[in-house]
Write a protein that holds these residues in place. Structure first.
Motif, PDB file in Angstrom:
ATOM      1  N   PRO A  95      11.593 -38.832   1.050  1.00 14.27           N
ATOM      2  CA  PRO A  95      10.307 -39.920   1.346  1.00 14.27           C
ATOM      3  C   PRO A  95       9.904 -40.613   0.361  1.00 14.27           C
ATOM      4  O   PRO A  95       9.748 -41.592   0.658  1.00 14.27           O
ATOM      5  N   SER A  96      10.402 -40.094  -0.353  1.00 12.36           N
ATOM      6  CA  SER A  96       9.713 -40.372  -1.829  1.00 12.36           C
ATOM      7  C   SER A  96      10.534 -42.074  -2.444  1.00 12.36           C
ATOM      8  O   SER A  96      10.440 -43.037  -3.076  1.00 12.36           O
ATOM      9  N   LEU A  97      12.024 -41.517  -1.620  1.00 14.05           N
ATOM     10  CA  LEU A  97      13.073 -42.853  -1.998  1.00 14.05           C
ATOM     11  C   LEU A  97      13.000 -44.501  -1.087  1.00 14.05           C
ATOM     12  O   LEU A  97      12.604 -45.257  -1.239  1.00 14.05           O
ATOM     13  N   GLU A  98      12.570 -43.925   0.402  1.00 15.64           N
ATOM     14  CA  GLU A  98      11.330 -44.702   1.049  1.00 15.64           C
ATOM     15  C   GLU A  98      10.136 -45.473   0.819  1.00 15.64           C
ATOM     16  O   GLU A  98       9.983 -46.334   0.413  1.00 15.64           O
ATOM     17  N   THR A  99       9.564 -44.611  -0.295  1.00 17.00           N
ATOM     18  CA  THR A  99       8.248 -44.922  -0.500  1.00 17.00           C
ATOM     19  C   THR A  99       8.181 -45.496  -1.946  1.00 17.00           C
ATOM     20  O   THR A  99       7.893 -47.085  -1.775  1.00 17.00           O
ATOM     21  N   ARG A 168       6.594 -49.745 -11.459  1.00 15.89           N
ATOM     22  CA  ARG A 168       6.815 -48.807 -12.479  1.00 15.89           C
ATOM     23  C   ARG A 168       6.063 -47.794 -12.547  1.00 15.89           C
ATOM     24  O   ARG A 168       6.512 -46.886 -12.452  1.00 15.89           O
ATOM     25  N   ARG A 169       5.087 -47.579 -11.537  1.00 14.89           N
ATOM     26  CA  ARG A 169       5.073 -46.037 -11.213  1.00 14.89           C
ATOM     27  C   ARG A 169       5.560 -46.354  -9.974  1.00 14.89           C
ATOM     28  O   ARG A 169       5.932 -44.664  -9.860  1.00 14.89           O
ATOM     29  N   THR A 173       7.831 -42.039 -10.767  1.00 14.27           N
ATOM     30  CA  THR A 173       7.938 -41.695  -9.405  1.00 14.27           C
ATOM     31  C   THR A 173       8.764 -40.613  -8.596  1.00 14.27           C
ATOM     32  O   THR A 173       9.208 -39.592  -8.622  1.00 14.27           O
ATOM     33  N   LEU A 174       9.532 -42.367  -8.478  1.00  8.89           N
ATOM     34  CA  LEU A 174      11.177 -41.792  -7.490  1.00  8.89           C
ATOM     35  C   LEU A 174      12.231 -41.126  -8.599  1.00  8.89           C
ATOM     36  O   LEU A 174      13.113 -39.859  -8.492  1.00  8.89           O
ATOM     37  N   GLY A 178      14.212 -37.497  -8.624  1.00  6.11           N
ATOM     38  CA  GLY A 178      15.174 -37.185  -8.353  1.00  6.11           C
ATOM     39  C   GLY A 178      15.646 -35.673  -9.739  1.00  6.11           C
ATOM     40  O   GLY A 178      16.757 -34.681  -9.562  1.00  6.11           O
ATOM     41  N   ARG A 179      14.934 -36.017 -10.046  1.00  5.52           N
ATOM     42  CA  ARG A 179      14.474 -35.296 -11.548  1.00  5.52           C
ATOM     43  C   ARG A 179      14.177 -33.517 -10.578  1.00  5.52           C
ATOM     44  O   ARG A 179      14.681 -32.458 -11.129  1.00  5.52           O
ATOM     45  N   GLN A 180      13.340 -33.267  -9.763  1.00  7.41           N
ATOM     46  CA  GLN A 180      12.703 -32.047  -9.375  1.00  7.41           C
ATOM     47  C   GLN A 180      14.212 -31.446  -7.596  1.00  7.41           C
ATOM     48  O   GLN A 180      14.091 -31.256  -8.150  1.00  7.41           O
TER      49      GLN A 180
END
Length: 479
Positions: A95-99, A168-169, A173-174, A178-180
């Motif tokens: 979802p983070s990638l899609e966002t 940048r945000r 955020t992505l 990724g780190r998580q």
């Protein structure tokens, strides 16, 4: 998904900062889910075997592995958690990638709108620009035009800054997502399952053997190519035998470790066997030639002795004639004949002695064999190289290429021994010639057609050549 087009410099990037294919991530999620499920299924079977379930596996061998089955099942259960973690991490990351993809695309659109707005603002009329110092004050309408252009310019600049901040945000955020995800995966790997020292040694040894197989495979190919260019060079055959031996031993070791295929063992064994067949045929002809030379020397000795006796009888007659000469001219002629006959006798003796010393008879000699590298073999090989590249050489010879030169020489030798000395020797059988030529052709097929046309090498585009190879190799791979 390829990088998205657009003027990314408007948001401070040289190119698309987020290049990703969500469909690939979905496929990876499904892939790791299936791996985890398969591992759990296998673990469940091993667990039941360890608990004594004979419906899965029974007999003495089953009894012997029950304890180990339980241990492996527990390890597999833990291992399945690793793949579950990857699945979950990717599922949460998706979802983070899609966002991020949506937000970055929106940021680019807003930056493009802001750039267009800035262009429009720049084209607006500004009565204050270029106005003379003694000009009357701006009218209310003129001042309004100045203020309108200023507001439009500021709005365009604010829109560009907002678009850059949005990108940048999205990227930050992505990166955080990724780190998580990476943290989740690393934590799952900290499950107590570790490679033992033996496992690490095995992995290192396996990698080393695979490198050796590749290196010596290509050495064998290079030697085969050189053997075609300069046929008959024994040292090349010796080096090819060494390369084939190393490759075979390495493939056997890899297969026994479960890291290789027995198909590779079979094909590398074929290569070594073909070298051995060539050695056996060479040895057979060498034995025949040695026996033939021995018989030939017996005939040569008899012929030489007969010639010497005949010459000695003629010389004795001339000596008698000289002793009974009645004139100086008659004596001189007889004396000249005696000297000439003595030279002929000496020549025959020297020829006979040289032939015995060098073991050479009418140009026929037993050549050194390639499996015994020595100075004589090296000298023989130099002569063959000069035959191909030397000014006075015989040139490239097809009979050497097919390893039938010794057989042809034996046939020629048989005829000459009989015609010159009346000695009957055994020539190489016809099937030797066909076997030698067939061995060479088979070696080319194994080296070039199979090795370079079918079998994958594991280098670049050669990872997989013919799909059927993978299936057959898999069937012959040690589990």
């Amino acid at each position: 998904m390829p990088a998205r087009g657009g003027n990314w410099s408007l948001v401070g990037e040289a190119s698309d900062p987020i290049v990703a294919d969500t469909q690939v991530v979905h496929e990876l999620v499904d892939y790791y889910r299936s791996i985890a499920d398969e591992i759990r299924t296998e673990a469940d079977v091993l667990k039941r075997i360890g608990e004594g379930d004979e419906s899965q596996f029974k007999g003495e061998s089953a009894d012997a592995v029950r304890k180990k089955s339980g241990e492996v099942a527990a390890s597999l259960q833990k291992m399945s958690g690793r793949y579950d973690a990857i699945r979950d991490a990717l599922t949460g990351y998706l979802p983070s990638l899609e966002t991020a993809l949506d937000e970055s695309a929106a940021a680019l659109r807003e930056a493009e709108d802001a750039s267009a707005a800035g262009s429009r603002a720049a084209s607006m009329v500004d009565p204050s620009q270029g106005r003379a110092q003694d000009a009357p004050p701006l009218t209310a309408d003129e001042q309004g035009a100045v203020d309108a252009k200023h507001r439009a310019t500021e709005d365009a600049r604010a829109g560009a800054d907002a678009a850059t901040a949005k990108l940048r945000r999205a990227v930050d955020t992505l990166n955080g997502a990724g780190r998580q995800a990476a943290s989740t995966i690393r934590a799952a790997w900290d499950d107590g399952l570790h490679d033992t020292l033996g496992d690490k040694i095995k992995a290192f040894f396996s990698k080393l053997l695979k490198i050796l197989v590749k290196i010596f495979t290509y050495i064998g190919i290079a030697l085969a190519a050189l053997a075609i260019l300069i046929p008959g060079v024994g040292i090349l055959t010796f080096m090819a035998a060494v390369a084939a031996s190393v490759t075979l031993v390495a493939n056997i070791t890899l297969a026994s470790m479960g890291e290789g295929s027995w198909l590779d063992v079979i094909t590398s064994a074929v290569g070594l066997v073909l070298v051995g067949v060539g050695g056996a045929l060479t040895k057979a002809v060498s034995t025949l030639k040695t026996a033939g030379l021995a018989k030939g020397f017996a005939g040569f000795q008899k012929t030489s002795l007969d010639k010497i006796r005949n010459l000695q009888d003629l010389r004795s007659a001339q000596i008698t004639k000289a002793l009974g000469a009645r004139s100086a001219s008659e004596y001189s002629a007889a004396r000249t004949e005696v000297q000439d006959l003595s030279k002929q006798i000496a020549t025959v003796k020297e020829t006979f002695a040289a032939a015995r010393t060098k073991n050479v008879l009418d140009g026929f000699k037993e050549k050194p064999n390639w499996w015994r590298p020595n100075r004589a073999l090296w000298n023989e090989d130099k002569a063959k190289v000069l035959d191909v590249f030397g000014k006075d050489g015989k040139g490239w010879q097809w009979e050497r290429l097919f390893s039938v030169d010794r057989q042809f020489e034996m046939t020629k030798m048989q005829k000459e021994m009989w015609s010159k000395y009346g000695v009957q020797i055994a020539a190489s059988p016809t099937w030797h010639t066909w076997a030698a030529g067939g061995r060479v052709v088979t070696s080319w097929v194994n080296t070039f057609v199979y090795g370079q046309g079918i079998k994958p090498t594991g280098w670049g585009a050669d990872q997989e050549r013919v799909p059927g190879y993978k299936e057959v190799s898999g069937a012959l791979t040690t589990p």
